[in-house]
Design a protein around this motif. Structure first.
Motif, mmCIF file in Angstrom:
data_model
loop_
_atom_site.group_PDB
_atom_site.id
_atom_site.type_symbol
_atom_site.label_atom_id
_atom_site.label_comp_id
_atom_site.label_asym_id
_atom_site.label_seq_id
_atom_site.Cartn_x
_atom_site.Cartn_y
_atom_site.Cartn_z
ATOM 1 N N SER A 127 51.462 -15.054 -98.556
ATOM 2 C CA SER A 127 52.237 -13.919 -98.055
ATOM 3 C C SER A 127 51.357 -12.679 -98.056
ATOM 4 O O SER A 127 50.619 -12.440 -99.014
ATOM 5 C CB SER A 127 53.452 -13.655 -98.944
ATOM 6 N N VAL A 128 51.440 -11.907 -96.982
ATOM 7 C CA VAL A 128 50.633 -10.696 -96.849
ATOM 8 C C VAL A 128 51.554 -9.537 -96.473
ATOM 9 O O VAL A 128 52.231 -9.574 -95.441
ATOM 10 C CB VAL A 128 49.536 -10.878 -95.771
ATOM 11 N N PHE A 129 51.561 -8.504 -97.303
ATOM 12 C CA PHE A 129 52.350 -7.304 -97.034
ATOM 13 C C PHE A 129 51.562 -6.423 -96.072
ATOM 14 O O PHE A 129 50.431 -6.038 -96.356
ATOM 15 C CB PHE A 129 52.640 -6.544 -98.334
ATOM 16 N N LEU A 130 52.147 -6.126 -94.921
ATOM 17 C CA LEU A 130 51.454 -5.342 -93.901
ATOM 18 C C LEU A 130 51.989 -3.927 -93.742
ATOM 19 O O LEU A 130 51.463 -3.155 -92.946
ATOM 20 C CB LEU A 130 51.555 -6.048 -92.540
ATOM 21 N N GLY A 131 53.027 -3.571 -94.473
ATOM 22 C CA GLY A 131 53.670 -2.276 -94.288
ATOM 23 C C GLY A 131 52.779 -1.084 -94.541
ATOM 24 O O GLY A 131 52.950 -0.024 -93.936
ATOM 25 N N TYR A 132 51.799 -1.236 -95.429
ATOM 26 C CA TYR A 132 50.941 -0.112 -95.793
ATOM 27 C C TYR A 132 49.557 -0.653 -96.106
ATOM 28 O O TYR A 132 49.416 -1.690 -96.741
ATOM 29 C CB TYR A 132 51.517 0.613 -97.015
ATOM 30 N N GLY A 133 48.534 0.048 -95.659
ATOM 31 C CA GLY A 133 47.163 -0.372 -95.919
ATOM 32 C C GLY A 133 46.267 0.816 -96.166
ATOM 33 O O GLY A 133 46.739 1.937 -96.388
ATOM 34 N N ALA A 134 44.974 0.610 -96.096
ATOM 35 C CA ALA A 134 43.997 1.666 -96.369
ATOM 36 C C ALA A 134 44.097 2.809 -95.362
ATOM 37 O O ALA A 134 43.679 3.927 -95.643
ATOM 38 C CB ALA A 134 42.581 1.084 -96.366
ATOM 39 N N GLN A 135 44.647 2.540 -94.167
ATOM 40 C CA GLN A 135 44.769 3.572 -93.134
ATOM 41 C C GLN A 135 46.174 4.181 -93.085
ATOM 42 O O GLN A 135 46.512 4.870 -92.139
ATOM 43 C CB GLN A 135 44.395 2.974 -91.775
ATOM 44 N N GLY A 136 46.988 3.897 -94.101
ATOM 45 C CA GLY A 136 48.340 4.439 -94.145
ATOM 46 C C GLY A 136 49.375 3.425 -93.693
ATOM 47 O O GLY A 136 49.159 2.223 -93.780
ATOM 48 N N PHE A 137 50.500 3.936 -93.183
ATOM 49 C CA PHE A 137 51.577 3.054 -92.727
ATOM 50 C C PHE A 137 51.147 2.313 -91.472
ATOM 51 O O PHE A 137 50.628 2.907 -90.537
ATOM 52 C CB PHE A 137 52.855 3.851 -92.470
ATOM 53 N N THR A 138 51.366 1.018 -91.458
ATOM 54 C CA THR A 138 50.926 0.185 -90.338
ATOM 55 C C THR A 138 51.860 0.306 -89.141
ATOM 56 O O THR A 138 51.404 0.367 -88.004
ATOM 57 C CB THR A 138 50.853 -1.284 -90.798
ATOM 58 N N PHE A 139 53.153 0.358 -89.373
ATOM 59 C CA PHE A 139 54.138 0.371 -88.289
ATOM 60 C C PHE A 139 54.779 1.755 -88.229
ATOM 61 O O PHE A 139 55.923 1.940 -88.618
ATOM 62 C CB PHE A 139 55.171 -0.732 -88.513
ATOM 63 N N GLN A 140 54.030 2.733 -87.736
ATOM 64 C CA GLN A 140 54.446 4.131 -87.770
ATOM 65 C C GLN A 140 55.399 4.524 -86.661
ATOM 66 O O GLN A 140 56.051 5.550 -86.748
ATOM 67 C CB GLN A 140 53.221 5.046 -87.687
ATOM 68 N N GLU A 141 55.446 3.739 -85.612
ATOM 69 C CA GLU A 141 56.296 4.128 -84.491
ATOM 70 C C GLU A 141 57.157 2.949 -84.034
ATOM 71 O O GLU A 141 56.752 1.795 -84.181
ATOM 72 C CB GLU A 141 55.450 4.655 -83.332
ATOM 73 N N PRO A 142 58.326 3.235 -83.502
ATOM 74 C CA PRO A 142 59.194 2.167 -83.000
ATOM 75 C C PRO A 142 58.566 1.508 -81.774
ATOM 76 O O PRO A 142 57.778 2.116 -81.064
ATOM 77 C CB PRO A 142 60.475 2.898 -82.606
ATOM 78 N N GLY A 143 58.927 0.258 -81.562
ATOM 79 C CA GLY A 143 58.448 -0.449 -80.385
ATOM 80 C C GLY A 143 57.994 -1.855 -80.720
ATOM 81 O O GLY A 143 58.222 -2.358 -81.816
ATOM 82 N N GLU A 144 57.345 -2.505 -79.744
ATOM 83 C CA GLU A 144 56.882 -3.887 -79.898
ATOM 84 C C GLU A 144 55.478 -3.928 -80.469
ATOM 85 O O GLU A 144 54.603 -3.204 -80.025
ATOM 86 C CB GLU A 144 56.911 -4.599 -78.549
ATOM 87 N N TYR A 145 55.305 -4.832 -81.419
ATOM 88 C CA TYR A 145 54.000 -5.068 -82.041
ATOM 89 C C TYR A 145 53.642 -6.539 -81.879
ATOM 90 O O TYR A 145 54.523 -7.402 -81.849
ATOM 91 C CB TYR A 145 54.039 -4.736 -83.534
ATOM 92 N N GLN A 146 52.340 -6.801 -81.782
ATOM 93 C CA GLN A 146 51.841 -8.168 -81.780
ATOM 94 C C GLN A 146 50.899 -8.308 -82.965
ATOM 95 O O GLN A 146 50.056 -7.443 -83.199
ATOM 96 C CB GLN A 146 51.093 -8.479 -80.482
ATOM 97 N N ILE A 147 51.051 -9.395 -83.714
ATOM 98 C CA ILE A 147 50.248 -9.627 -84.918
ATOM 99 C C ILE A 147 49.614 -11.008 -84.803
ATOM 100 O O ILE A 147 50.291 -11.979 -84.484
ATOM 101 C CB ILE A 147 51.139 -9.569 -86.180
ATOM 102 N N TRP A 148 48.310 -11.099 -85.079
ATOM 103 C CA TRP A 148 47.644 -12.394 -85.147
ATOM 104 C C TRP A 148 46.543 -12.337 -86.188
ATOM 105 O O TRP A 148 46.138 -11.262 -86.617
ATOM 106 C CB TRP A 148 47.134 -12.846 -83.778
ATOM 107 N N ALA A 149 46.110 -13.497 -86.609
ATOM 108 C CA ALA A 149 45.104 -13.590 -87.669
ATOM 109 C C ALA A 149 43.893 -14.368 -87.178
ATOM 110 O O ALA A 149 44.004 -15.240 -86.319
ATOM 111 C CB ALA A 149 45.706 -14.283 -88.892
#
Length: 181
Positions: A127-149
């Motif tokens: 499990s990986v928490f993506l809500g906050y990282g070294a650059q601050g909040f990851t999902f700062q604005e509403p809308g569609e996001y795509q995530i891949w590894a």
């Protein structure tokens, strides 16, 4: 020397990692040998939310699950280091404006690689928490996001599926105020 130890790729600084002199700042060298046996073997890498869903409230914490699956007929030895903090797993996020940013964890983890045998059909999960990282909040604005590894080890480079999620617009004045700060 300290700058090299603290800021280079994990495999460039750990014992048993990249062969001495095999890497430079401009190229990526191969990792330790244990996964070399599976270069041409089918290995699955998947990203999903748990529980599976696609819509998140504004400012809701978002955690994804990474799954590495052995789809071969033979067991293989893999490093059990699926968290991005170890440096073998990179998570990329395309925001609603179309910009792709790598997720930067708050810290890097150093340590000896833990290898484990992965029998045919078996899976590793993380499990990986993506809500906050070294650059601050990851999902700062509403809308569609795509995530891949992308997982890189032993000369093998795997790309996962693309996970599509949507972050809803703020539903109250309080949420909107929180978005401003």
């Amino acid at each position: 020397e300290l700058r090299h130890l603290r800021h280079e790729a994990l495999l460039d600084v750990i014992p048993g990692g990249t062969a001495f002199g095999a890497s430079s700042h401009s190229e990526v060298a191969a990792a330790p040998a244990p996964m070399d046996q599976v270069k041409s073997a089918p290995v699955g890498l998947y990203v999903r939310t748990r529980p599976e869903r696609t819509l998140f409230e504004f400012a809701e914490p978002i955690t994804v699950e990474i799954k590495l699956e052995n789809q071969t007929e033979a067991a293989m030895i893999v490093p059990h280091m699926l968290k991005p903090e170890f440096g073998l797993m990179e998570i990329l996020i395309r925001n609603p404006r179309g910009q792709v940013q790598p997720y930067a964890p708050l810290f890097k983890l150093c340590g000896e690689a833990r290898y484990q045998e992965l029998p045919p059909g078996e899976k590793l999960f993380e499990s990986v928490f993506l809500g906050y990282g070294a650059q601050g909040f990851t999902f700062q604005e509403p809308g569609e996001y795509q995530i891949w590894a992308i997982y890189t080890a032993g000369g093998l480079r795997l790309r996962s599926n693309v996970l599509h999620i949507r972050v809803a617009y703020p539903q109250s004045r309080d949420e909107e105020q929180m978005a401003v700060y």
